[in-house]
Design an enzyme around this catalytic site. Structure first.
Site, PDB file in Angstrom:
ATOM      1  N   ARG A  56       8.859  -7.305  -6.584  1.00 43.14           N
ATOM      2  CA  ARG A  56       8.712  -8.582  -6.848  1.00 43.14           C
ATOM      3  C   ARG A  56       7.493  -9.007  -7.596  1.00 43.14           C
ATOM      4  O   ARG A  56       7.361  -9.549  -8.709  1.00 43.14           O
ATOM      5  CB  ARG A  56       9.306  -9.585  -5.756  1.00 43.14           C
ATOM      6  CG  ARG A  56      10.827  -9.777  -5.616  1.00 43.14           C
ATOM      7  CD  ARG A  56      11.023  -9.988  -4.298  1.00 43.14           C
ATOM      8  NE  ARG A  56      10.689  -8.907  -3.473  1.00 43.14           N
ATOM      9  CZ  ARG A  56      11.399  -7.949  -3.074  1.00 43.14           C
ATOM     10  NH1 ARG A  56      12.614  -7.986  -3.309  1.00 43.14           N
ATOM     11  NH2 ARG A  56      10.920  -6.842  -2.440  1.00 43.14           N
ATOM     12  N   THR A  57       6.437  -8.739  -6.823  1.00 44.13           N
ATOM     13  CA  THR A  57       5.169  -9.456  -7.181  1.00 44.13           C
ATOM     14  C   THR A  57       4.545  -8.700  -8.403  1.00 44.13           C
ATOM     15  O   THR A  57       4.385  -9.539  -9.557  1.00 44.13           O
ATOM     16  CB  THR A  57       4.171  -9.317  -6.066  1.00 44.13           C
ATOM     17  OG1 THR A  57       4.771  -9.933  -4.772  1.00 44.13           O
ATOM     18  CG2 THR A  57       2.755 -10.176  -6.204  1.00 44.13           C
ATOM     19  N   LYS A  85     -10.920   9.501  -7.480  1.00 47.03           N
ATOM     20  CA  LYS A  85     -12.175  10.325  -7.678  1.00 47.03           C
ATOM     21  C   LYS A  85     -13.429   9.884  -6.920  1.00 47.03           C
ATOM     22  O   LYS A  85     -14.486  10.374  -7.036  1.00 47.03           O
ATOM     23  CB  LYS A  85     -12.800  10.761  -9.265  1.00 47.03           C
ATOM     24  CG  LYS A  85     -11.436  10.920 -10.134  1.00 47.03           C
ATOM     25  CD  LYS A  85     -12.137  11.107 -11.462  1.00 47.03           C
ATOM     26  CE  LYS A  85     -11.019  11.266 -12.709  1.00 47.03           C
ATOM     27  NZ  LYS A  85     -11.342  10.674 -14.068  1.00 47.03           N
ATOM     28  N   ARG A 106      -3.497  -6.484  -5.781  1.00 48.81           N
ATOM     29  CA  ARG A 106      -3.066  -6.145  -4.433  1.00 48.81           C
ATOM     30  C   ARG A 106      -3.678  -5.080  -4.043  1.00 48.81           C
ATOM     31  O   ARG A 106      -3.753  -3.721  -4.542  1.00 48.81           O
ATOM     32  CB  ARG A 106      -1.554  -5.893  -4.702  1.00 48.81           C
ATOM     33  CG  ARG A 106      -0.785  -5.488  -3.227  1.00 48.81           C
ATOM     34  CD  ARG A 106       0.588  -5.462  -3.199  1.00 48.81           C
ATOM     35  NE  ARG A 106       1.251  -6.777  -3.163  1.00 48.81           N
ATOM     36  CZ  ARG A 106       2.323  -7.062  -2.881  1.00 48.81           C
ATOM     37  NH1 ARG A 106       3.272  -5.992  -2.443  1.00 48.81           N
ATOM     38  NH2 ARG A 106       2.785  -8.099  -2.872  1.00 48.81           N
ATOM     39  N   HIS A 134      -1.695 -14.446   0.582  1.00 46.08           N
ATOM     40  CA  HIS A 134      -0.713 -13.951  -0.503  1.00 46.08           C
ATOM     41  C   HIS A 134      -0.467 -15.321  -1.184  1.00 46.08           C
ATOM     42  O   HIS A 134       0.733 -15.750  -1.233  1.00 46.08           O
ATOM     43  CB  HIS A 134       0.278 -13.377   0.009  1.00 46.08           C
ATOM     44  CG  HIS A 134       1.259 -12.460  -1.030  1.00 46.08           C
ATOM     45  ND1 HIS A 134       1.128 -12.769  -2.433  1.00 46.08           N
ATOM     46  CD2 HIS A 134       2.339 -11.782  -0.910  1.00 46.08           C
ATOM     47  CE1 HIS A 134       2.346 -12.071  -3.054  1.00 46.08           C
ATOM     48  NE2 HIS A 134       2.831 -11.476  -2.168  1.00 46.08           N
TER      49      HIS A 134
HETATM   50  C1  NCD Z   1       5.594  -9.795   0.899  1.00 49.17           C
HETATM   51  C2  NCD Z   1       3.986  -9.121   0.751  1.00 49.17           C
HETATM   52  O1  NCD Z   1       3.925  -8.184   0.104  1.00 49.17           O
HETATM   53  O2  NCD Z   1       3.388  -9.555   1.600  1.00 49.17           O
HETATM   54  N1  NCD Z   1       6.332  -9.356  -0.294  1.00 49.17           N
HETATM   55  C3  NCD Z   1       6.268 -10.011  -1.415  1.00 49.17           C
HETATM   56  O3  NCD Z   1       5.127 -10.039  -1.933  1.00 49.17           O
HETATM   57  N2  NCD Z   1       7.474 -10.537  -1.726  1.00 49.17           N
HETATM   58  C4  NCD Z   1       6.233  -9.589   2.118  1.00 49.17           C
HETATM   59  C5  NCD Z   1       6.276  -8.018   2.808  1.00 49.17           C
HETATM   60  O4  NCD Z   1       6.050  -7.093   2.172  1.00 49.17           O
HETATM   61  O5  NCD Z   1       6.858  -8.039   3.803  1.00 49.17           O
END
Ligand code: NCD
Length: 308
Positions: A56-57, A85, A106, A134
């Site tokens: 999703r993100t 590397k 991320r 997040h």
């Molecule tokens: C979450 C995350 O990555 O923290 N997912 C997301 O971004 N929708 C929740 C999760 O991974 O459980």
């Protein structure tokens, strides 16, 4: 409201956003959802640096950028880059800032987004750093609650599941502290909300309650925020096995809750929500995922200075 400038800002932690900032972003998201603006980010490039898995993100950031006329570069896995590397994150970011106008990162390490923001002269958006924060998921969660409940003020919310490692819970609780939310933390003792978050919330005079039994508190809740047990963050796989099935939310919970309770989940779900719940209007999680587009469009447009 004092004048708010987002242009050039990093979005690393919910702690960096005031109540006015949060409401401002939600307002822009609403505007962008109502009126499509296909050329708003024409000529801009977003670099997405995903060192951890994401569906999703990453894809909603990409779609948000493209639907506003912008473009994207990036990677979905750290081991296809020169990190493999031995290149440092600092050096990677120094390079990527020359190829793009905004960076979305991320990473499994807490603080990786903050470090990247220090390295980069362009805006950096944290798309999740380890168990820490997040912030754009939180904006999506706030937007969803605002739409479902009409307002963020004074809501009663239960956080259920892995409150120790779940970064979405950490970010959302910090944000809701601005709105006098009542918070119920529902988890087995080993996965409870970390004390440093509870202390911070108490200092802000948040009414909070801890339990391991959802049935004891469900009747109070306007929103139940369910989370996945974060398998990849457990130092010991045997510990994960103990907790992986501790909670399962299904339609029967609605017998004990307010009729219009919203059941949210940042997704992915891996067994903690029964798909039989999906057909009920209380199931908010797919609406929540869809809200990723307008909210991320708002964040990108604001830090790029394309909207005011
Ligand atoms: C979450 C995350 O990555 O923290 N997912 C997301 O971004 N929708 C929740 C999760 O991974 O459980």
């Amino acid at each position: 409201m004092a004048s708010i400038t987002f242009k050039g800002r990093d979005v690393i932690s919910v702690r960096d956003l005031s109540k006015d900032d949060l409401l401002y972003v939600l307002g822009i998201a609403k505007r962008l959802e109502q009126k499509h603006q296909p050329n708003l980010l024409r000529g801009r490039i977003m670099a997405s640096m995903f060192f951890e898995p994401s569906t999703r993100t990453r894809l909603s950031f990409t779609a948000a950028m493209k639907r506003l006329g912008g473009d994207t570069i990036g990677f979905a896995k750290g081991d296809v880059t020169s990190t493999k590397k031995g290149e440092t994150l600092w050096d990677t970011v120094k390079m990527i800032q020359e190829y793009s106008d905004v960076i979305v990162i991320r990473h499994s390490m807490e603080g990786a987004a903050r470090l990247s923001a220090e390295a980069a002269a362009i805006p950096v958006i944290n798309a999740g750093d380890g168990t820490n924060q997040h912030p754009t998921q939180t904006l999506i969660d706030l937007y969803t609650i605002q739409k479902d409940k009409g307002s963020l003020n004074g809501i009663s919310i239960g956080f259920l599941g892995d409150l120790k490692y779940g970064r979405t819970v950490h970010s959302l609780a910090m944000a809701l502290a601005h709105f006098k939310a009542k918070m119920y933390f529902i988890a087995p003792p080993a996965l409870k909300m970390p004390d440093y978050y509870l202390d911070e919330l108490e200092q802000q005079k948040v009414m909070l309650h801890e339990t391991d039994d959802i049935l004891k508190v469900v009747k109070h809740l306007d929103v139940l925020y369910v989370t996945r047990i974060q398998q990849e963050r457990f130092p010991d796989p045997i510990e994960y096995e103990k907790y992986k099935n501790v909670y399962k939310v299904g339609p029967e919970l609605l017998k004990y809750s307010k009729k219009d309770i919203s059941i949210m989940h940042p997704l992915p779900r891996v067994g903690e929500i029964d798909p039989a719940l999906d057909a009920f209007p209380n199931a908010a999680y797919f609406r929540q995922a869809a809200n990723g587009i307008p909210v991320r469009q708002a964040v990108l447009s604001l830090v790029l200075g394309a909207v005011k």
